[in-house]
Design an enzyme around this catalytic site. Sequence first.
Site, PDB file in Angstrom:
ATOM      1  N   SER A  99       1.132  -1.281   0.002  1.00 38.67           N
ATOM      2  CA  SER A  99       0.024   0.037  -0.100  1.00 38.67           C
ATOM      3  C   SER A  99       0.714   1.191   0.115  1.00 38.67           C
ATOM      4  CB  SER A  99      -1.030   0.213   1.010  1.00 38.67           C
ATOM      5  OG  SER A  99      -2.080  -0.860   0.871  1.00 38.67           O
ATOM      6  N   THR A 165      -9.396 -15.201  -1.616  1.00 41.84           N
ATOM      7  CA  THR A 165      -8.974 -16.409  -1.440  1.00 41.84           C
ATOM      8  C   THR A 165      -7.815 -16.966  -2.449  1.00 41.84           C
ATOM      9  OG1 THR A 165     -11.148 -17.162  -0.575  1.00 41.84           O
ATOM     10  CG2 THR A 165      -9.697 -19.198  -1.445  1.00 41.84           C
ATOM     11  N   TYR A 202     -10.947   2.649   5.298  1.00 39.27           N
ATOM     12  CA  TYR A 202     -10.053   2.211   4.313  1.00 39.27           C
ATOM     13  C   TYR A 202     -10.495   1.128   3.292  1.00 39.27           C
ATOM     14  CZ  TYR A 202      -5.042   1.137   2.890  1.00 39.27           C
ATOM     15  OH  TYR A 202      -4.137   1.091   2.132  1.00 39.27           O
ATOM     16  N   SER A 203     -10.177   1.335   1.918  1.00 41.46           N
ATOM     17  CA  SER A 203     -10.742   0.625   0.938  1.00 41.46           C
ATOM     18  C   SER A 203      -9.878   0.798  -0.525  1.00 41.46           C
ATOM     19  CB  SER A 203     -12.129   0.934   0.379  1.00 41.46           C
ATOM     20  OG  SER A 203     -12.557   0.147  -0.748  1.00 41.46           O
ATOM     21  N   ASN A 204      -9.088  -0.433  -0.687  1.00 40.24           N
ATOM     22  CA  ASN A 204      -8.341  -0.533  -1.957  1.00 40.24           C
ATOM     23  C   ASN A 204      -9.002  -0.381  -3.134  1.00 40.24           C
ATOM     24  OD1 ASN A 204      -5.789  -1.609  -0.585  1.00 40.24           O
ATOM     25  ND2 ASN A 204      -7.226  -3.221   0.125  1.00 40.24           N
ATOM     26  N   GLY A 340       2.632  -0.891   4.036  1.00 42.91           N
ATOM     27  CA  GLY A 340       2.258  -1.622   2.932  1.00 42.91           C
ATOM     28  C   GLY A 340       2.457  -3.197   3.327  1.00 42.91           C
TER      29      GLY A 340
END
Length: 389
Positions: A99, A165, A202-204, A340
Amino acid sequence: MTNLDGPPPRRRRRWLLPVATAACLLATGVGPAVAAPAAAGQAPADILRAGAQQGVADGYPGVTGMVRKGDTAQYVHAGYGDVANKVPADPKAQYRIGSNTKAFVSTVLLQLEGEGRLSLDDTVNHWLPGAVAANGYDGKRITIRQLLNHTSGLPDYLRSVQISTPYFLNINQRQAYPPQTLVDVALGLHAPTSVPGEKFGYSNTNYALAGMVVKAVTGAEPAAEIQRRIIAPLGLNDTSFPTSDPALHGNHLHGYALRAIFVNDDTVSNVQVSGSAGAMVSTLDDLAAFSRALMTGKLLKPQQMTELKTTVPVTTDVGYGLGIERQKLPCGKWAWGHNGAVLGYFNNWLSSEDGTEQVLHVNNEFHMQGGTPGQAHTGKALTDAFCAL
């Protein structure tokens, strides 16, 4: 990738969820036990070295770190960078920064704003029509700024088992994950639980979209813009943004992941899962050079520097800016930084406001979960070393 998604003595989230934010860390219940402060007068590098050694004692294959004050840098290492061949962990080796990629992407968008090519207050829909339009989410109500400071309210695609997964199991290392596919998976997870701008989350997915905006504005992939605007000008010769190649090349730390009782070598892994949220590769030296350049205004105009450092609250002592966060450490000092985390790697950096004091470290084991003793001990060493500068 993070944080995917920051510096620790605080709690951390899972991969790419780990930024350096306490909230994320709280979200997954990760948190080191409170420990006694470092001995007064102990040298920062010695503190970081002791933490690295303890991290290896906790089970990490290897740990490396760097302390820099002014132009003087000291390096520490413990354990192995390649367990099979018993190669010592090398502080000059490359690793996946997860990150910490986010600060590079944010910098490009801030540069584009400084050039008058976009505004951070443009909506997502303005640049990406229809990209966010499902399950109650509306790109007409979300701004680029809200993507970068994680106040968009968008779910994280890494919460989806169909993404996480196979990534954790490290299968289909070359499977394509176009950014829009990741966004669509995220939108299908659940309906909105907050309105855009209401609160930090927080969100990618935010940075998958941020990378898409870079391409919409420039016509070039985010990797190409980062290379042209940041990597090349700063001479970051050991930094790269792989977009499809799952392998690492040259001098690098091997990355490992714990599965049940087995520790597997997961150096080769799918970078398309992380993309603009966390796919980049760098070194301690290069990441320190980038963060110093960023903090000292070498990459951004004054107005954009102000925007970079304008934070939204995460906790009382943590605020998130645009791809970086500001945090109050246990010793009372404030620092900027981020963390990260991607499969096999967990790393952090801290910097003073003026960039003259920096501490970084990387652990070459991450199995998509937080709260390990190694994270706690190396994280505390990171902050104690910074406090001792």
